[in-house]
Scaffold this active site. Structure first.
Site, short mmCIF file in Angstrom:
data_model
loop_
_atom_site.label_atom_id
_atom_site.label_comp_id
_atom_site.label_asym_id
_atom_site.label_seq_id
_atom_site.Cartn_x
_atom_site.Cartn_y
_atom_site.Cartn_z
N SER A 161 0.69 -6.91 -0.56
CA SER A 161 -0.15 -6.14 0.36
C SER A 161 -1.22 -7.07 0.91
O SER A 161 -1.63 -8.02 0.23
CB SER A 161 -0.81 -4.98 -0.39
OG SER A 161 -1.89 -4.46 0.36
N ASP A 177 2.96 2.17 -2.07
CA ASP A 177 2.97 2.87 -0.80
C ASP A 177 2.41 4.26 -1.06
O ASP A 177 2.64 4.84 -2.13
CB ASP A 177 4.39 2.96 -0.22
CG ASP A 177 4.36 3.14 1.30
OD1 ASP A 177 3.43 2.62 1.95
OD2 ASP A 177 5.25 3.81 1.84
N HIS A 230 -4.02 10.09 -6.85
CA HIS A 230 -2.63 9.64 -6.85
C HIS A 230 -2.53 8.16 -7.23
O HIS A 230 -1.71 7.76 -8.02
CB HIS A 230 -2.01 9.91 -5.48
CG HIS A 230 -2.84 9.41 -4.32
ND1 HIS A 230 -4.18 9.70 -4.20
CD2 HIS A 230 -2.55 8.61 -3.25
CE1 HIS A 230 -4.66 9.11 -3.12
NE2 HIS A 230 -3.69 8.45 -2.53
N ASP A 247 -9.64 11.72 3.27
CA ASP A 247 -10.53 12.26 2.23
C ASP A 247 -11.52 13.33 2.74
O ASP A 247 -11.75 14.31 2.04
CB ASP A 247 -11.29 11.12 1.54
CG ASP A 247 -10.40 10.36 0.58
OD1 ASP A 247 -9.33 10.90 0.21
OD2 ASP A 247 -10.75 9.23 0.19
N ASN A 273 -4.11 -5.78 1.65
CA ASN A 273 -5.33 -5.00 1.43
C ASN A 273 -6.14 -5.58 0.26
O ASN A 273 -5.74 -5.49 -0.90
CB ASN A 273 -4.91 -3.55 1.14
CG ASN A 273 -6.10 -2.63 0.99
OD1 ASN A 273 -7.11 -2.98 0.38
ND2 ASN A 273 -5.97 -1.42 1.52
N PHE A 319 -11.96 7.26 2.25
CA PHE A 319 -11.40 6.77 3.51
C PHE A 319 -10.28 7.73 3.92
O PHE A 319 -10.03 8.74 3.25
CB PHE A 319 -10.86 5.33 3.36
CG PHE A 319 -9.65 5.24 2.46
CD1 PHE A 319 -9.78 5.27 1.09
CD2 PHE A 319 -8.36 5.13 2.99
CE1 PHE A 319 -8.67 5.19 0.25
CE2 PHE A 319 -7.24 5.05 2.18
CZ PHE A 319 -7.40 5.08 0.81
N GLY A 320 -9.60 7.41 4.99
CA GLY A 320 -8.41 8.17 5.40
C GLY A 320 -8.67 9.66 5.53
O GLY A 320 -9.62 10.10 6.19
P1 IMP Z 1 -1.22 2.70 2.41
O1 IMP Z 1 -0.69 3.00 1.06
O2 IMP Z 1 -2.36 1.72 2.37
O3 IMP Z 1 -0.14 2.33 3.38
O4 IMP Z 1 -1.90 4.04 2.93
C1 IMP Z 1 -1.28 4.93 3.77
C2 IMP Z 1 -2.24 5.88 4.42
O5 IMP Z 1 -2.27 7.09 3.64
C3 IMP Z 1 -3.69 5.41 4.50
O6 IMP Z 1 -3.93 4.64 5.64
C4 IMP Z 1 -4.41 6.76 4.58
O7 IMP Z 1 -4.33 7.29 5.88
C5 IMP Z 1 -3.56 7.64 3.66
N1 IMP Z 1 -4.09 7.56 2.28
C6 IMP Z 1 -3.49 7.03 1.19
N2 IMP Z 1 -4.27 7.15 0.11
C7 IMP Z 1 -5.39 7.78 0.52
C8 IMP Z 1 -6.59 8.18 -0.14
O8 IMP Z 1 -6.80 7.96 -1.34
N3 IMP Z 1 -7.50 8.81 0.63
C9 IMP Z 1 -7.32 9.05 1.95
N4 IMP Z 1 -6.24 8.68 2.62
C10 IMP Z 1 -5.26 8.05 1.91
#
Ligand code: IMP
Length: 204
Positions: free
Chosen positions: A13, A74, A189, A164, A15, A161-162
């Site tokens: 990743s 993921d 999760h 939340d 990130n 973030f996202g």
């Molecule tokens: P990834 O696993 O970084 O690809 O995350 C996928 C997307 O799912 C993120 O960009 C968020 O939009 C959403 N997401 C995943 N986990 C969270 C979380 O803990 N809080 C809020 N959004 C989440």
């Protein structure tokens, strides 16, 4: 905890926040977690319609290019009334073209609009983590975590973030954006998947 054969693993990743979280969790395990960027591994494509397929593709890609064991994750949010959407499209839910920048605010606005006339607000976050010991590993370690909740009708809170701010943790009555990071990590999760993965690594 000493785990044989897993002295070094590549985290598949870009990130940095997730990388630090992983390094923190594996402290004292004898396992060193390295960024795929340290090996100039580009981000892998995520073309699949399930989280597990995308996580596996990322882990195999990083392992193939580095020759090391690799860990990938993921995650996303699945809404019952939308048959699991945004799902694997969570990060780019509101994007209309591949060139569009992803935006948490636009994603939340689109989701609230999609549920405007909906009474079923059930949703869950999902996270899967995959560890392959070699690129073609026929027996990857797989761990998953689920966080159940509801989608509110308006955003609340400034943490996280996202999705939340619009995701309600029913047990605490708080949104993901109203919980501090320590509390969120215990019930989320991602926190649950990480814990399960650690337990499986210990059994290797
Ligand atoms: P990834 O696993 O970084 O690809 O995350 C996928 C997307 O799912 C993120 O960009 C968020 O939009 C959403 N997401 C995943 N986990 C969270 C979380 O803990 N809080 C809020 N959004 C989440």
């Amino acid at each position: 905890m000493q785990v044989s054969g897993l002295q070094k693993i590549v985290f598949a990743s870009g990130n940095q926040g997730k990388l630090r979280e992983m390094q923190h969790l594996l402290q004292g395990s004898g396992i060193e977690v390295l960024a795929q960027s340290a090996f100039n591994v580009p981000e892998a494509d995520e073309p699949y319609s399930t989280f597990i397929e995308n996580a596996l593709a990322k882990a195999r890609h990083a392992s193939q290019l580095t020759g090391l064991p690799s860990l990938a994750d993921d995650s996303g949010i699945c809404v019952d009334a939308l048959e699991g959407l945004p799902g694997v499209h969570s990060a780019r839910y509101a994007c209309e073209t591949p060139d569009d920048q992803k935006s948490d605010h636009a994603n939340n606005t689109k989701l609230l609009k999609a549920l405007a006339n909906e009474t079923n607000r059930q949703a869950h976050y999902y996270c899967v983590m995959v560890l392959v010991k070699y690129a073609q590993d026929p027996q990857p370690l797989i761990a998953e975590g689920i966080w159940h909740g509801e989608i509110l009708t308006a955003a609340r809170g400034n943490e996280g973030f996202g999705y939340d701010p619009i995701f309600l943790d029913v047990a605490s009555g708080k949104t993901g954006a109203e919980l501090n990071i320590e509390v969120k990590n215990k019930i989320s999760h991602r926190g649950l998947a990480l814990q399960q993965l650690l337990n499986k690594i210990k059994l290797l």
